[in-house]
Scaffold this active site. Structure first.
Site, short mmCIF file in Angstrom:
data_model
loop_
_atom_site.label_atom_id
_atom_site.label_comp_id
_atom_site.label_asym_id
_atom_site.label_seq_id
_atom_site.Cartn_x
_atom_site.Cartn_y
_atom_site.Cartn_z
N LYS A 1 5.94 -0.14 -2.05
CA LYS A 1 4.70 -0.50 -2.78
C LYS A 1 4.86 -0.35 -4.29
O LYS A 1 4.16 -1.02 -5.06
CB LYS A 1 3.52 0.34 -2.29
CG LYS A 1 3.33 0.35 -0.77
CD LYS A 1 3.21 -1.04 -0.17
CE LYS A 1 3.37 -1.02 1.34
NZ LYS A 1 3.49 -2.32 1.95
N VAL B 1 -3.18 -11.27 11.43
CA VAL B 1 -4.09 -11.48 12.56
C VAL B 1 -5.20 -12.45 12.15
O VAL B 1 -5.56 -13.37 12.88
CB VAL B 1 -4.68 -10.13 13.03
CG1 VAL B 1 -5.83 -10.34 14.02
CG2 VAL B 1 -3.60 -9.25 13.64
N ARG C 1 4.07 -11.48 5.97
CA ARG C 1 4.03 -11.99 7.35
C ARG C 1 2.73 -12.77 7.57
O ARG C 1 1.83 -12.72 6.73
CB ARG C 1 4.06 -10.83 8.34
CG ARG C 1 2.99 -9.79 8.04
CD ARG C 1 2.74 -8.85 9.17
NE ARG C 1 2.06 -7.65 8.71
CZ ARG C 1 0.77 -7.52 8.51
NH1 ARG C 1 -0.05 -8.52 8.76
NH2 ARG C 1 0.24 -6.38 8.08
#
Ligand code: MV4
Length: 447
Positions: free
Chosen positions: A116, A294, A291
């Site tokens: 991060k 959901v 990625r």
């Protein structure tokens, strides 16, 4: 185009990827643990390979088994889905070393964004606003106190390798910072094997707003607008909506354009999500997810673009078939994540599905691998279905959501359906006035 894609995942997302492949004329290979032999993704795939026993570390995280399955089935490419191998840079590297295409970003981008501190520096250098704080890792309490003195309390100590709130500690004065610093480092080391931490100004009532981006390997990048994911509990998103009811047209255009420009500048490829905290009209970048997510579905609903299809096309090296001006935003979408959990205690509720009826009708989408008689195994994430609705306006969308939630029947196990039915009728939700703490506050009040 690929002839055969191996889907290295399970559940609704494996099915989601299978569907995109099918529509593109691509053959699919499902991999599964012994617990998932009867799973829907296995039934629908052209071929399937059992890759190990139920524990994920022995199956869905078993790299040699997954690569062997790709080799014996002659797959061209591997789609990692969400979770499991999706953000493991080493897996992406090994996939390519073995001669398969990894359907995702470069291993270097996965690695950079996984740290991060590096992620923040990378996007800040490219022009994104980040949360004020330390410029890099903070190694000593003295250094921590100095940073906190400069930015002002309260501050938040975060693990560089962290995600999902693990290893995060707040401090409201120098005394509590001394204590929190050691605790945060210890937790980071225990959870991630790396004790690098950094410090940020602690934003107290932000919203979580993220921007969906997509880039090809020819230097083109676009955005699909933002999603508001503030309705969450213990760092698990519960309801997401697009567009965010908190942004005006100018703020929306500003953050979308900034996110796609940054994506282009850092040479990113594939789908990604830039996460921001939004407070008092200001955006602050916190993380980038390398990625599919959901909640990609709600961005699909308001743009009409199949993000998994685009992800696969880009992995073949094809250029984006459209530019930003071709992406037309239309209406409003909300997703409810339905988990196999008790709706009040959130205790997992695996077991046999007895009675299943999915809602339908205009503007209603259900992404789920459930079927009547299916046995929800106890070994994995408890997400079992996503109800996604679209409406011309936010109000139409919420009315439709209420109707669809009423129709949805999932029998035999406990699910969070009743929680959704309750929370979408809350005045604050209807007004769109909620922040990242709202759901936990509501749950505490109705207990
Ligand atoms: C923050 C924050 C407040 N201030 N950073 C939580 C998980 C990690 N991805 C980032 N998180 C936060 N970072 C600063 N400087 C509050 C959170 C946070 C949060 C963020 C998004 C969605 C839900 C959240 C719930 C609690 C805390």
């Amino acid at each position: 185009m690929f002839e055969k894609v191996l889907i290295a995942n399970r559940g609704e997302i494996a099915l989601r990827i299978h569907r995109a492949c099918r529509e593109m004329g691509i053959h699919t290979v499902a991999v599964h643990s012994t617990a998932d032999a009867d799973a829907m993704h296995v039934r629908l795939a052209d071929e399937s390979v059992c890759i190990g026993p139920p524990p994920a570390k022995d199956s869905y995280l078993n790299i040699p088994a997954i690569l062997s399955a790709a080799a014996i089935t002659g797959a061209d490419a591997i789609h990692p889905g969400i979770g499991f191998m999706a953000e493991k840079a080493q897996f992406a590297e090994m996939v390519e070393e073995h001669g398969f295409v990894f359907i995702g970003p470069t291993p270097a981008h996965i690695r950079a964004m996984g740290d991060k501190v590096i992620a923040k520096k990378t996007v800040a250098d490219a022009g994104l606003p980040v949360v004020p704080g330390s410029d890099g890792p903070v190694g000593t309490v003295e250094q921590a106190l100095e940073v906190a003195h400069d930015i002002g309390y309260p501050v938040l100590i975060k693990a560089a390798a962290g995600s999902g709130g693990k290893g995060m500690k707040g401090a409201r004065n120098p005394q509590s910072l001394r204590e929190a610093f050691g605790l945060a480092r210890g937790e980071a080391r225990a959870a991630f094997g790396a004790d690098d931490v950094y410090i940020e100004k602690f934003l107290t009532r932000p919203r979580h707003i993220e921007v969906q981006v997509l880039a090809d390997t020819h230097g083109n990048a676009v955005h699909f607008g933002e999603r508001d994911c503030s309705v969450q509990r213990r760092h698990q998103k519960v309801v997401e909506e697009a567009p965010s009811p908190a942004l005006n047209a100018e703020e929306r255009d500003y953050i979308g354009t900034l996110a796609s420009r940054t994506t282009q500048r850092i040479g990113y490829r594939g789908v990604g999500t830039m996460e921001f905290l939004f407070e008092d009209g200001q955006f602050y970048f916190i993380e980038m997810n390398t990625r599919l997510q959901v909640e990609h579905t709600i961005s699909e609903m308001i743009t009409g673009i199949d993000l998994v299809r685009e992800q696969i096309r880009i992995a073949t090296g094809a250029p984006l078939g459209f530019d930003q001006s071709d992406i037309r935003f239309s209406g409003h979408s909300v997703e409810c994540r339905i988990n196999a959990e008790h709706p009040e205690t959130f205790v997992p509720s695996p077991g046999r599905i007895e009675g299943y009826h999915a809602p339908g009708g205009l503007g209603v989408r259900v992404d789920s691998a459930l079927y009547d008689g299916y046995l929800v195994p106890p070994n994995y994430d408890s997400l079992i279905a996503k109800l996604i609705v679209h409406g011309a306006t936010r109000n139409e969308c919420l009315m439709r959501l209420r109707r669809a939630l009423e129709e949805f029947v999932i029998g035999g196990i406990e699910t969070t359906l009743p929680l959704h039915q309750r929370l979408i009728q809350e005045q604050d939700f209807i007004n769109g006035s909620y922040d990242i703490h709202w759901l936990e506050g509501l749950l505490a009040r109705i207990r």
